[in-house]
Design a protein around this motif. Structure first.
Motif, PDB file in Angstrom:
ATOM      1  N   SER A   1     -11.926 -39.157  45.816  1.00 29.36           N
ATOM      2  CA  SER A   1     -11.813 -38.089  46.530  1.00 29.36           C
ATOM      3  C   SER A   1     -13.115 -38.060  47.511  1.00 29.36           C
TER       4      SER A   1
ATOM      5  N   TYR B   1      -6.451 -41.851  48.336  1.00 29.78           N
ATOM      6  CA  TYR B   1      -7.709 -41.041  48.598  1.00 29.78           C
ATOM      7  C   TYR B   1      -7.249 -39.829  49.126  1.00 29.78           C
TER       8      TYR B   1
ATOM      9  N   TYR C   1      -9.952 -36.945  41.503  1.00 25.43           N
ATOM     10  CA  TYR C   1     -10.419 -38.349  41.287  1.00 25.43           C
ATOM     11  C   TYR C   1     -11.680 -38.246  40.743  1.00 25.43           C
TER      12      TYR C   1
ATOM     13  N   GLY D   1      -8.304 -43.932  42.395  1.00 23.65           N
ATOM     14  CA  GLY D   1      -8.362 -42.887  43.404  1.00 23.65           C
ATOM     15  C   GLY D   1     -10.002 -42.557  44.010  1.00 23.65           C
TER      16      GLY D   1
END
Length: 245
Positions: free
Chosen positions: A68, A95, A151, A66
């Protein structure tokens, strides 16, 4: 008593030697600049002539890390809508986006809310209010988002930057796995940064000069300095890195 003629000849020889040394030094420096310029052009062609699609762009969310995305905002930048929407359209399955403003009167908020409504499938958040942690207003703006990010991979990108849909997937691919999971022999990457490419939106002299500088001398020196690795050259407009636990 010193012979005046001999003294004059000696001073003349020293002056000639000094001029020769300076001439050689200038010639060497000229050669170094040409080398860096050609190296930068070579790296630009090698790296960016083709932009292959990363396998991560079509991978399911369960198999990709993931990310961010944090975008600090203040006021209305040129092409703000298009710049921000480019992060909503990334070809990547996992995301989130943080759009950060200093107060609830910021002019960027209507655009942010319109984009969130237009892309309901994207996990986007609005952060209102700064946290004073230092003298840099940009850092103060993004600190709350940094702490709330879900993340460990963070992509901090300025509001005046627009990116290609495949940028995130290629960047995560370049960053690679975390150090604890990196296979032996693979070079560990701590930061993925992007070379800015400028395009003019206003027909002014200043805009033309900045566009010409960023797309020529700045770009080739930026790439050359990082290629020879004598020092790092990083522009803080778009950077992706892994947050340490």
């Amino acid at each position: 008593m010193t012979d005046p003629l001999t003294s004059t000849e000696g001073n003349g020889q020293q002056t000639s030697t000094l001029k020769l040394v300076l001439a050689i030094a200038c010639l060497v420096w000229y050669g170094v600049l040409w080398f860096l310029g050609l190296l930068g052009c070579f790296n630009a062609r090698k790296r960016y002539r083709l932009r292959p699609r990363s396998p991560l762009a079509s991978a399911p969310a369960s198999s990709v890390p993931g990310v961010s995305i944090i975008r600090p905002l203040k006021g209305l930048d040129v092409n703000l809508y298009e710049n921000l929407e480019s992060t909503f359209c990334q070809e990547y399955a996992k995301y989130e986006i943080f759009l950060c403003v200093g107060d609830d009167q910021d002019q960027a908020l209507p655009i942010v809310r319109e984009l969130i409504a237009k892309h309901p499938a994207v996990n986007a958040h609005i952060i209102i209010g700064e946290e004073n942690v230092g003298v840099n207003p940009k850092v103060n703006n993004l600190t709350r988002a940094y702490r709330e990010a879900a993340y460990d991979i963070l992509w901090v990108i300025d509001s005046n930057i627009s990116v290609d849909p495949g940028t995130l997937a290629r960047s995560v691919d370049a960053l690679g796995p975390p150090p604890t999971a990196s296979p032996s022999g693979r070079r560990r990457i701590a930061l993925v940064h992007h070379v800015p490419f400028a395009f003019m939106t206003e027909p002014s002299l200043g805009a033309r000069i900045e566009e010409a500088f960023l797309n020529t001398n700045h770009a080739k020196m930026y790439l050359a300095i990082n290629a020879v690795a004598v020092d790092s050259c990083v522009v803080g407009k778009s950077n992706l890195y892994r947050r340490l636990p």
